[in-house]
Design a protein around this motif. Structure first.
Motif, PDB file in Angstrom:
ATOM      1  N   UNK A  45       0.827  -1.206   0.000  1.00 49.12           N
ATOM      2  CA  UNK A  45       0.000   0.000   0.000  1.00 49.12           C
ATOM      3  C   UNK A  45       0.856   1.248   0.000  1.00 49.12           C
ATOM      4  N   UNK A  46       0.210   2.352  -0.437  1.00 48.40           N
ATOM      5  CA  UNK A  46       0.817   3.679  -0.414  1.00 48.40           C
ATOM      6  C   UNK A  46      -0.246   4.654   0.075  1.00 48.40           C
ATOM      7  N   UNK A  47       0.111   5.490   1.059  1.00 50.08           N
ATOM      8  CA  UNK A  47      -0.813   6.486   1.612  1.00 50.08           C
ATOM      9  C   UNK A  47      -0.130   7.850   1.532  1.00 50.08           C
ATOM     10  N   UNK A  48      -0.820   8.790   0.843  1.00 54.37           N
ATOM     11  CA  UNK A  48      -0.333  10.156   0.713  1.00 54.37           C
ATOM     12  C   UNK A  48      -1.250  11.073   1.504  1.00 54.37           C
ATOM     13  N   UNK A  49      -0.683  11.942   2.312  1.00 54.47           N
ATOM     14  CA  UNK A  49      -1.471  12.841   3.152  1.00 54.47           C
ATOM     15  C   UNK A  49      -1.379  14.263   2.609  1.00 54.47           C
ATOM     16  N   UNK A  50      -2.579  14.864   2.399  1.00 55.95           N
ATOM     17  CA  UNK A  50      -2.672  16.253   1.981  1.00 55.95           C
ATOM     18  C   UNK A  50      -3.579  17.026   2.933  1.00 55.95           C
ATOM     19  N   UNK A  51      -3.694  18.335   2.726  1.00 60.46           N
ATOM     20  CA  UNK A  51      -4.509  19.139   3.623  1.00 60.46           C
ATOM     21  C   UNK A  51      -5.992  18.756   3.531  1.00 60.46           C
ATOM     22  N   UNK A  52      -6.447  18.418   2.333  1.00 62.08           N
ATOM     23  CA  UNK A  52      -7.854  18.075   2.154  1.00 62.08           C
ATOM     24  C   UNK A  52      -8.172  16.635   2.526  1.00 62.08           C
ATOM     25  N   UNK A  53      -7.159  15.807   2.750  1.00 60.45           N
ATOM     26  CA  UNK A  53      -7.395  14.411   3.093  1.00 60.45           C
ATOM     27  C   UNK A  53      -6.287  13.517   2.579  1.00 60.45           C
ATOM     28  N   UNK A  54      -6.546  12.220   2.603  1.00 63.71           N
ATOM     29  CA  UNK A  54      -5.552  11.228   2.200  1.00 63.71           C
ATOM     30  C   UNK A  54      -5.883  10.610   0.850  1.00 63.71           C
ATOM     31  N   UNK A  55      -4.806  10.166   0.190  1.00 62.08           N
ATOM     32  CA  UNK A  55      -4.904   9.346  -1.024  1.00 62.08           C
ATOM     33  C   UNK A  55      -4.278   8.000  -0.695  1.00 62.08           C
TER      34      UNK A  55
END
Length: 485
Positions: free
Chosen positions: A238-248
């Motif tokens: 898995x890969x999880x990317x965190x941004x201000x609006x939420x996660x990918x």
């Protein structure tokens, strides 16, 4: 068709290939490159199968160097595969034994296609420096597989330290689809900065390490590489990317389908199977130039994975050290200023006492002035009382007294000059002060001499003429004596 050539040579192999083409009626070869596979004897079938499958996309001549036992007698056994057993290529299998194992390049060179690129592939254990290997020197591209090494992570470190333009690895090719999906997702709005990345995969997966390194290098954000549970299977999980609006999040719970989740969007299922060796090899043969992205990921990206906490700690330590250094510098400056003020305060009384002493000396000199002026005063004041009864002898006496007064004044002037110089030398240091005192004394002496002469002349004239009026210049000798003292 398979033709065996035991205990043969390179020239016999070339002659056999020409005979096969003539029998088959094929004149044009239509080969685009030469693929050299270096492996161990008994492990060549899987790489040959992958090369045959990739040859339908890249027609080539495949030369397999299978290294046998070094303790055997020197021997070269060859096998030619053409037609259906070779796909769209022709396969030459070379089995080397004895001392010939260390001279595989001399056997391969006569079999290379003229004026065509050369690609070398090590499906198993690769040399320490592929670009310096005798066969690797002949190649435009050198392909390794870190996943087949005993220690995959250590193998990646070696590839980073020994990288040369043209080097690549099958572990890098296995994550091409992951990279494409993540890049396409980030191209969709909102275009926000990624603040954190977490990549999960099996502990011995070099592809997971390379994917985390690529994200750390491309996104320039803290990246963590974590171990996935054993039940999730090999490779990337898995890969999880965190941004201000939420996660990918891109998660592959099984081996074929992945779940793509983006904040404020519906969940999507994407086909993401594990890539086969044939697909990876075909992709590597599509390009024959240097892979700059792979080089940057090795050189810069690997060092950034799991390095964010250490970087923060280093930044904090540096800030604390700088603050402490500034504090010490401020204290040192304050201490030096206080010491300077203390030294100035101690030196001030001594500077003030010197003028006082000079003033006291002047007072002493002024007190001694009447003694030097007494003879002249008596002579001057006696003139009016005796003028009526004086004769020429009185004038002569006055003249003698005036001369005596002049001599005494001159003598007092010289004595005063010596005394002034002596006292000035005791209390004032420096050549400039001495010169000033000498100049002042000489000027005063000249002035005193002139005043004394004028006073004596005036007094004598008054006595001779019998004038009862005291001349204006009578007081000048006393003033000159005071200045000289």
């Amino acid at each position: 068709m398979i033709i065996d050539l035991p205990s043969t040579t390179s020239s016999k192999i070339n002659r056999a290939l020409v005979d096969l083409r003539e029998q088959g009626g094929s004149v044009a070869l239509s080969r685009v490159l030469t693929l050299v596979i270096v492996t161990e004897d008994g492990q060549a079938e899987d790489p040959i199968e992958a090369a045959n499958a990739a040859s339908f996309e890249h027609p080539c001549r495949v030369i397999v160097v299978a290294k046998g036992a070094k303790r055997a007698s020197p021997r070269l056994d060859a096998q030619l595969r053409v037609g259906g057993d070779a796909g769209a290529s022709e396969v030459i299998v070379l089995r080397l034994y004895g001392s010939l194992v260390d001279h595989a390049a001399s056997v391969v060179v006569p079999l290379l296609l003229a004026d065509s690129p050369v690609v070398v592939w090590w499906p198993g254990e690769a040399p320490e420096v592929p670009a310096e290997d005798p066969i690797g020197v002949l190649a435009d591209r050198r392909i390794t597989d870190a996943n087949s090494a005993r220690r995959p992570a250590a193998q990646l470190a070696k590839r980073r330290d020994t990288y040369r333009p043209g080097d690549t690895d099958i572990a890098w090719t296995r994550i091409t689809r992951w990279r494409g999906l993540l890049a396409a997702t980030l191209d969709q709005p909102p275009h926000e900065k990624v603040t954190e990345v977490v990549v999960s995969g099996s502990a011995d997966s070099p592809s997971t390490d390379l994917l985390a390194a690529w994200l750390a290098w491309a996104l320039r954000c803290p990246t963590r590489r974590v171990k996935a549970p054993a039940k999730s299977g090999p490779g990337v999980h898995s890969v999880v990317l965190t941004r201000r609006s939420g996660q990918i999040s891109l998660i592959r719970p099984e081996g074929t389908t992945a779940e793509l989740t983006v904040a404020h969007q519906p969940e999507r299922h994407i086909s993401l199977p594990r890539r086969t060796l044939r697909e990876c090899l075909a992709e590597e043969l599509r390009r024959l130039d240097a892979d700059d992205i792979y080089a940057d990921v090795l050189a810069k990206g690997l060092a950034q994975v799991n390095a964010a906490p250490a970087a923060k700690t280093t930044a904090r330590t540096t800030a604390r050290t700088t603050a402490a250094a500034k504090t010490r510098a401020t204290k040192t400056a304050a201490t030096k200023t206080a010491d300077a003020k203390t030294a100035a305060a101690k030196a001030a009384p001594g500077a003030k006492s010197a003028p006082a002493r000079n003033g006291q000396a002047r007072t002493t000199r002024a007190t001694a002035r009447p003694a030097a002026t007494t003879p002249a005063a008596k002579t001057t004041k006696a003139g009016p009382g005796t003028a009526a009864a004086s004769t020429a002898s009185g004038a002569s006496t006055a003249t003698g007294r005036g001369a005596t007064t002049t001599a005494r004044a001159a003598k007092g002037t010289r004595a005063g000059s010596r005394t002034g110089r002596s006292r000035a030398g005791d209390r004032v240091t420096g050549a400039t002060t001495d010169r000033t005192a000498d100049s002042t004394t000489e000027s005063t002496t000249e002035s005193t001499t002139e005043s004394t002469t004028e006073s004596t002349t005036g007094s004598t004239t008054t006595s001779m003429t019998g004038s009862t009026t005291e001349p204006a210049g009578a007081s000048r000798p006393a003033d000159a004596a005071e200045v000289t003292a």
